[in-house]
Each structure stands twice: as structure tokens, then as C-alpha cells.
Design an enzyme around this catalytic site. Sequence first.
Site, PDB file in Angstrom:
ATOM      1  N   SER A 177     -26.234 -20.401  12.027  1.00  0.00           N
ATOM      2  CA  SER A 177     -25.274 -20.422  10.928  1.00  0.00           C
ATOM      3  C   SER A 177     -23.928 -20.990  11.369  1.00  0.00           C
ATOM      4  O   SER A 177     -23.866 -22.062  11.956  1.00  0.00           O
ATOM      5  CB  SER A 177     -25.140 -19.005  10.359  1.00  0.00           C
ATOM      6  N   ASP A 377     -33.517 -21.432   2.210  1.00  0.00           N
ATOM      7  CA  ASP A 377     -32.119 -21.098   2.470  1.00  0.00           C
ATOM      8  C   ASP A 377     -31.183 -21.918   1.594  1.00  0.00           C
ATOM      9  O   ASP A 377     -31.060 -23.129   1.777  1.00  0.00           O
ATOM     10  CB  ASP A 377     -31.821 -21.347   3.950  1.00  0.00           C
ATOM     11  N   HIS A 433     -32.380 -17.788   5.553  1.00  0.00           N
ATOM     12  CA  HIS A 433     -31.276 -18.345   6.329  1.00  0.00           C
ATOM     13  C   HIS A 433     -31.395 -18.049   7.821  1.00  0.00           C
ATOM     14  O   HIS A 433     -31.269 -18.942   8.658  1.00  0.00           O
ATOM     15  CB  HIS A 433     -29.956 -17.801   5.785  1.00  0.00           C
TER      16      HIS A 433
END
Length: 456
Positions: A177, A377, A433
Amino acid sequence: MVRVWNSWWVFVSVLLLFHVTSSHFIVKNLPGFGDLPFTLNTGYIGVGEREEVQLYYYFVESQRSPLNDPFLLWLVGGPGCSAHSAFFYENGPLIFNYEDFNGSSPTLLLNPNTWTKVLNILYVDAPVGTGYSYSKTQEGYYSNDKQLVEHIYDFLQKWQVDYPEFRSNPFYIGGGSYSGKVVLPLAHKIYEDYKAGRSPILNFQGFVLSSPSIDTFLDNNTKVEFAHQRTLISDELYESIKSNCNGDYVNLDPNNKNCMSDYEAYYELIRYIDEYQILRRSCKLASKENQRILSEEFKNIRQTKFRCRDDEYAVGELWANDPHVLKALRVREGTKEEFRRCNHSSAFTLNVPSVVEYLQNLTNTNLRSLIYCADLDLALPYLSSLSIVKSLKLKLDMAWHPWFVDGEVAGYAEEHKKSEYCLTYAIVKGAGHVAQETKPKEVYEMIDRWLSFSDI
């Protein structure tokens, strides 16, 4: 020459030993589990000019061959999500036992898909204020993207003094991320200094990025296209918003009424979707019901019906705030009022919108890299990182192909090369994600193959 080099490094090591504010311990057992069947080290290392920032870490030695297996520094996104998040929910050796949770002290289980079966992993609570990390001064809590890179670099330099036996292990940097904004400039800095002989730091081999943020504009701008791909918005709305907004869904012009109208229609269609995994139950809806298992203060736990993923995260926070846990992990008394899995502090400034240039420069090295993303995601759509990989104009060494786990298609991948540099790009099918959280077995198999130099 070798003798001079070794003497210089001994001199640097001695200096660091005198100037580093650090402490580390071997944790033998943990509340909710008991005696640990693996080696867990925890501690603090001071960074910055006056070492006012104290970064907390967990270091798990490989359960196979610690002194031979690769060594991975794993950073968590947010910015502000703690190492606890990766350790217990992603790729660490323990997971929480939700089935037997009765509203009191959480218990723990061994993670059958932990990466520590084949890897040494170092987790760091960063930036300052994250997890159990803290600052000795109020000013020290103010940080930003660029300073975070410097802090992690400083941390690594000092960490290796405490753990010299791991300097020769193949070393990788990884993260998911938002930590993509840290991993790439950090990898570039370590590689440049290492090649120049300025900082003999570990045996650097490459980096791993999980659903990374590489360019803020692309990360956000590809959401509309992804929503259309996944049939969250209609063909008609997609064509209209693309035309009326000129393909730019970030820098919206409030005077462009057609664009604004289309964007509002788009937002209404996706607002109750869990953007981190579009097929998962949304906490936005669950919070409207009266079935939440935990109060905000974790004081009145009565129900054990988990409504969404946030409830499971809350169990982890309950455990991490237990005084017995703090003592077992050797958390310094009085340094944290409350542990939070993610601390999105306003004291952290986002001052690096794009790190594409660092990735481009790294293609001129002899490093290996793995970028893997989830296909469900919406928070950071794979379309962003894939378009960046395509823009590097590397040689396609292995075309788009399926990869398998237990006889089933687990995702798709392709390989790119440029001279000695190699980049593997992979999609994890059905993942959210944080792919290693939602598809743990598949991602473990992928990372194990990649580290073993096998095809994915």
C-alpha cells in the site's frame, strides 16, 4: 584493500555501538498463546540527529535456516499502520483465534501460511507514533515521507550492529500500500550507497511491493476505470464521465457541472462498497446495525458475531493494549497511552506524490523485484501499478500467464527484464487490497517461489 575495508567497517561499528540508543530482547512467550516455537526479538532503535525518535520493531527469525534464509524488511502502509497489522493479519507467524473469542482475552494460533517458514522478517513501527514507536519530544512526532525514508535507513544501519550475523543473508525490502512511497526511494538509497562503498549495509538483492502506491494521481484516477471493469458503474455512466471530465477524476473543476454530476453519480454507486475488497461485507453498512461486537473503548464486549473485518482488527487492538502483552513485548512503560493498529496522525505530511522516477532508476541495477496486486482492490487498483510497469518499456521476458496453487489458477503474472534487472508483475485472483491477508496461502506460495528463483 580487503584488510583496509574490514578495518574501516569495524571502526564504523564501534562508533555506532557507542552512539546507538537501542535495546532488544528475545520474547519467549506471549499471552493468549504460551511458549513460542519460533525466535521473536523485539526492541527499540533511536533514529534522527538526537535519536529522539524511538522506533519499535519485531524481528522473527526464519523457522527453517535463519543464518542462510533471505532476510526481509517489511513495511506497512497507512501511513501509520503498525507492524502489528502485518505480524498478526498478513504474513507473520501468529493469527488471532476468532472462533473461540468470548469477549475476554483473545487467544492466538500459529499461522499455517506465515512467510517466516522460509524467511527472516523484520517489522518496524514507522513512522514515529505508529504502533509502539514514540518520540522523546513533541517536535519529534512531526514527520513526512522524505524523513521517514531517512529514519528507516538510519534504523537499518544501527539494527545491523545488534544483529551482525544476518549481514550476509540475501536482503530484500518489502511493503504494501502506501509504503510503496517509502520502499522505492529507500531501495534506491541503499543500492546507491552500497555500490559506492559508502555504507556497507547488508547483502541487498531486491524489493517486493504489494498493491503499492507509486503515483498518487494514478492511484486515484484509475478508480473510475476499475469500477467500470468490475460492473460497479454502467457503460453509459463510464462513457459520460470519461468524456465530461476529460479522463481526469482527481482535479475536478467545480464549474464543470456535467463532470461534477457524473462524478456524484459514480460516488453514489460505490460509496457502500468495501473498497479494499469489493466482494466483502462493508463495515460502512455493518456500523449502521446494532450488532457490533465491540464498543469504541473495548469496555463492554458481549457479542461474538463478527460483522466485518474491522471487528477482527478490534480484537487485535484489545490484545495489544493488555498490560501483560505490553510487558511480554517489552514495551517501555509510559510511552504510549493507547495502542492503535493504525494511527493516521495529522502530524505526518504527505510530501512525495510520486516515486516513479525511483522505480525507473532502479531498472538500471542488477536487483530483482516483485510487484503483486489484487484484482478486487478499489482502494489502489492494479491498473495504476500496471500502467507504470508498462511505461518503463522493459523487455517482456515471459508473457502474461496463469500461475497455480493446489491445481487452481491463483492469478496471472508476467516478467520484464532490462540487462541484469528483473521485474515480476503478478495479480492475485480473488484477493483484496492486502493480498497476503485475503489470500494467504496463494501469496505465500508465490513469495516462496519467487525467493527461490522459480517461475511464478
